[in-house]
Design a protein around this motif. Structure first.
Motif, PDB file in Angstrom:
ATOM      1  N   SER A 140      -4.007 -11.718  11.254  1.00 24.36           N
ATOM      2  CA  SER A 140      -2.838 -12.789  11.795  1.00 24.36           C
ATOM      3  C   SER A 140      -3.148 -12.515  13.371  1.00 24.36           C
ATOM      4  CB  SER A 140      -1.789 -12.645  11.375  1.00 24.36           C
ATOM      5  OG  SER A 140      -1.136 -11.290  11.625  1.00 24.36           O
ATOM      6  N   GLY A 141      -2.579 -13.630  14.299  1.00 17.89           N
ATOM      7  CA  GLY A 141      -2.628 -13.344  15.679  1.00 17.89           C
ATOM      8  C   GLY A 141      -1.657 -13.821  16.285  1.00 17.89           C
ATOM      9  N   ALA A 142      -1.100 -13.244  17.269  1.00 16.58           N
ATOM     10  CA  ALA A 142      -0.105 -13.900  18.211  1.00 16.58           C
ATOM     11  C   ALA A 142      -0.134 -13.120  19.399  1.00 16.58           C
ATOM     12  CB  ALA A 142       1.071 -13.756  17.584  1.00 16.58           C
ATOM     13  N   ALA A 143       0.266 -13.935  20.494  1.00 18.14           N
ATOM     14  CA  ALA A 143       0.258 -13.303  21.679  1.00 18.14           C
ATOM     15  C   ALA A 143      -1.168 -12.511  22.135  1.00 18.14           C
ATOM     16  CB  ALA A 143       1.412 -12.650  21.939  1.00 18.14           C
ATOM     17  N   GLY A 144      -2.182 -13.299  21.830  1.00 18.91           N
ATOM     18  CA  GLY A 144      -3.415 -12.388  22.256  1.00 18.91           C
ATOM     19  C   GLY A 144      -3.632 -11.189  21.471  1.00 18.91           C
ATOM     20  N   LEU A 145      -2.837 -10.770  20.316  1.00 23.01           N
ATOM     21  CA  LEU A 145      -3.185  -9.577  19.493  1.00 23.01           C
ATOM     22  C   LEU A 145      -3.427  -9.889  18.063  1.00 23.01           C
ATOM     23  CD1 LEU A 145      -3.007  -6.392  19.081  1.00 23.01           C
ATOM     24  CD2 LEU A 145      -0.660  -6.890  18.431  1.00 23.01           C
ATOM     25  N   THR A 146      -4.583  -9.481  17.638  1.00 20.76           N
ATOM     26  CA  THR A 146      -5.110  -9.852  16.184  1.00 20.76           C
ATOM     27  C   THR A 146      -4.628  -8.419  15.431  1.00 20.76           C
ATOM     28  OG1 THR A 146      -6.881 -11.190  17.170  1.00 20.76           O
ATOM     29  CG2 THR A 146      -6.906 -10.308  14.517  1.00 20.76           C
ATOM     30  N   GLN A 147      -4.054  -8.749  14.343  1.00 16.74           N
ATOM     31  CA  GLN A 147      -3.727  -7.561  13.353  1.00 16.74           C
ATOM     32  C   GLN A 147      -4.185  -7.876  12.194  1.00 16.74           C
ATOM     33  OE1 GLN A 147      -1.247  -5.295  14.529  1.00 16.74           O
ATOM     34  NE2 GLN A 147      -0.842  -4.281  12.637  1.00 16.74           N
ATOM     35  N   ILE A 148      -4.824  -6.972  11.467  1.00 23.44           N
ATOM     36  CA  ILE A 148      -5.388  -6.987  10.419  1.00 23.44           C
ATOM     37  C   ILE A 148      -4.719  -6.329   9.109  1.00 23.44           C
ATOM     38  CG2 ILE A 148      -7.899  -7.325  11.023  1.00 23.44           C
ATOM     39  CD1 ILE A 148      -7.780  -4.164   9.656  1.00 23.44           C
ATOM     40  N   TRP A 149      -4.640  -6.606   7.765  1.00 25.49           N
ATOM     41  CA  TRP A 149      -3.911  -6.016   7.038  1.00 25.49           C
ATOM     42  C   TRP A 149      -4.652  -6.093   5.803  1.00 25.49           C
ATOM     43  CZ3 TRP A 149      -2.985  -8.935   3.021  1.00 25.49           C
ATOM     44  CH2 TRP A 149      -2.883 -10.363   2.821  1.00 25.49           C
ATOM     45  N   VAL A 150      -4.287  -4.859   4.737  1.00 27.95           N
ATOM     46  CA  VAL A 150      -4.819  -5.027   3.519  1.00 27.95           C
ATOM     47  C   VAL A 150      -3.536  -4.668   2.338  1.00 27.95           C
ATOM     48  CG1 VAL A 150      -7.125  -4.384   4.102  1.00 27.95           C
ATOM     49  CG2 VAL A 150      -5.686  -2.479   3.670  1.00 27.95           C
ATOM     50  N   GLU A 151      -3.972  -4.851   1.277  1.00 27.82           N
ATOM     51  CA  GLU A 151      -3.021  -4.417   0.327  1.00 27.82           C
ATOM     52  C   GLU A 151      -3.651  -4.183  -0.876  1.00 27.82           C
ATOM     53  OE1 GLU A 151      -0.367  -8.006  -0.554  1.00 27.82           O
ATOM     54  OE2 GLU A 151       0.909  -7.732   1.083  1.00 27.82           O
ATOM     55  N   ILE A 152      -3.346  -2.702  -1.528  1.00 31.25           N
ATOM     56  CA  ILE A 152      -3.802  -2.255  -2.583  1.00 31.25           C
ATOM     57  C   ILE A 152      -2.660  -2.041  -3.731  1.00 31.25           C
ATOM     58  CG2 ILE A 152      -5.786  -1.311  -1.428  1.00 31.25           C
ATOM     59  CD1 ILE A 152      -4.521   1.348  -1.824  1.00 31.25           C
ATOM     60  N   GLY A 168     -10.949   1.658  15.711  1.00 33.71           N
ATOM     61  CA  GLY A 168     -10.854   2.446  16.711  1.00 33.71           C
ATOM     62  C   GLY A 168      -9.249   2.586  17.088  1.00 33.71           C
ATOM     63  N   GLU A 169      -8.256   2.081  16.261  1.00 29.61           N
ATOM     64  CA  GLU A 169      -7.005   2.082  16.294  1.00 29.61           C
ATOM     65  C   GLU A 169      -6.193   2.621  15.230  1.00 29.61           C
ATOM     66  OE1 GLU A 169      -5.471   0.818  19.004  1.00 29.61           O
ATOM     67  OE2 GLU A 169      -7.255   0.142  20.027  1.00 29.61           O
ATOM     68  N   PRO A 170      -4.874   3.341  15.308  1.00 26.60           N
ATOM     69  CA  PRO A 170      -4.270   4.155  14.469  1.00 26.60           C
ATOM     70  C   PRO A 170      -3.860   2.944  13.393  1.00 26.60           C
ATOM     71  CG  PRO A 170      -2.962   4.189  16.516  1.00 26.60           C
ATOM     72  CD  PRO A 170      -4.448   3.587  16.662  1.00 26.60           C
ATOM     73  N   ALA A 171      -3.664   3.272  12.178  1.00 27.21           N
ATOM     74  CA  ALA A 171      -3.371   2.126  11.033  1.00 27.21           C
ATOM     75  C   ALA A 171      -1.915   2.775  10.587  1.00 27.21           C
ATOM     76  CB  ALA A 171      -4.392   2.061   9.842  1.00 27.21           C
ATOM     77  N   ALA A 172      -1.041   1.829  10.154  1.00 33.87           N
ATOM     78  CA  ALA A 172       0.155   1.972   9.600  1.00 33.87           C
ATOM     79  C   ALA A 172       0.155   1.587   7.855  1.00 33.87           C
ATOM     80  CB  ALA A 172       1.216   1.389  10.365  1.00 33.87           C
ATOM     81  N   ALA A 173       0.942   2.648   7.125  1.00 36.74           N
ATOM     82  CA  ALA A 173       0.867   2.285   5.810  1.00 36.74           C
ATOM     83  C   ALA A 173       2.289   2.309   5.318  1.00 36.74           C
ATOM     84  CB  ALA A 173       0.188   3.253   5.076  1.00 36.74           C
ATOM     85  N   HIS A 174       2.829   1.406   4.597  1.00 36.02           N
ATOM     86  CA  HIS A 174       4.208   1.140   4.075  1.00 36.02           C
ATOM     87  C   HIS A 174       3.970   0.530   2.696  1.00 36.02           C
ATOM     88  CE1 HIS A 174       4.033  -3.028   5.891  1.00 36.02           C
ATOM     89  NE2 HIS A 174       4.567  -3.159   4.946  1.00 36.02           N
ATOM     90  N   ARG A 175       4.898   1.176   1.868  1.00 34.43           N
ATOM     91  CA  ARG A 175       5.062   0.632   0.599  1.00 34.43           C
ATOM     92  C   ARG A 175       5.430  -0.955   0.486  1.00 34.43           C
ATOM     93  NH1 ARG A 175       2.659   4.022  -2.672  1.00 34.43           N
ATOM     94  NH2 ARG A 175       3.177   6.367  -2.425  1.00 34.43           N
ATOM     95  N   THR A 176       4.939  -1.754  -0.637  1.00 33.33           N
ATOM     96  CA  THR A 176       5.684  -2.972  -0.838  1.00 33.33           C
ATOM     97  C   THR A 176       5.988  -2.909  -2.141  1.00 33.33           C
ATOM     98  OG1 THR A 176       3.377  -3.742  -1.289  1.00 33.33           O
ATOM     99  CG2 THR A 176       4.125  -4.081   1.203  1.00 33.33           C
ATOM    100  N   GLU A 177       6.320  -4.189  -2.912  1.00 30.43           N
ATOM    101  CA  GLU A 177       6.834  -4.124  -4.314  1.00 30.43           C
ATOM    102  C   GLU A 177       5.615  -4.223  -4.742  1.00 30.43           C
ATOM    103  OE1 GLU A 177       9.298  -7.575  -5.418  1.00 30.43           O
ATOM    104  OE2 GLU A 177      10.772  -7.131  -3.597  1.00 30.43           O
ATOM    105  N   ALA A 178       4.518  -4.513  -4.344  1.00 28.64           N
ATOM    106  CA  ALA A 178       3.202  -4.939  -5.213  1.00 28.64           C
ATOM    107  C   ALA A 178       2.379  -3.413  -5.110  1.00 28.64           C
ATOM    108  CB  ALA A 178       2.135  -5.849  -4.715  1.00 28.64           C
ATOM    109  N   GLY A 179       2.665  -2.625  -4.133  1.00 28.38           N
ATOM    110  CA  GLY A 179       1.917  -1.455  -4.024  1.00 28.38           C
ATOM    111  C   GLY A 179       1.795  -0.966  -2.582  1.00 28.38           C
TER     112      GLY A 179
END
Length: 78
Positions: A62-74, A19-30
């Motif tokens: 990951s979580g910090a300061a009461g905020l959980t952040q999910i991430w995926v890599e493809i 229910g939240e906006p997701a951000a995408a950015h390039r990495t060395e792996a994809g």
């Protein structure tokens, strides 16, 4: 930034599940896509989130300061 159909579908699935906006950015792996998880996230929503994450090559949270952040890599051809 232009991303593949797979990445677009994964980003949309994550946004629907969290229910939240997701951000995408390039990495060395994809490509890495990340989004915050609402603090009031219950078991049903977590099940939806885990379902979306499972379509990725790698994923985590990951979580910090009461905020959980999910991430995926493809793996994407850059």
């Amino acid at each position: 930034m232009q991303i593949s159909a797979r990445a677009t579908a994964l980003r949309r699935a994550i946004e629907r599940a969290t229910g939240e906006p997701a951000a995408a950015h390039r990495t060395e792996a994809g490509l890495r896509i990340s989004a915050p998880v609402p603090a009031d996230c219950g078991p049903e929503r977590w099940a939806d989130i885990l379902g979306a994450l499972s379509a990725a090559d790698r994923w985590g949270a990951s979580g910090a300061a009461g905020l959980t952040q999910i991430w995926v890599e493809i793996q994407e051809d850059l």
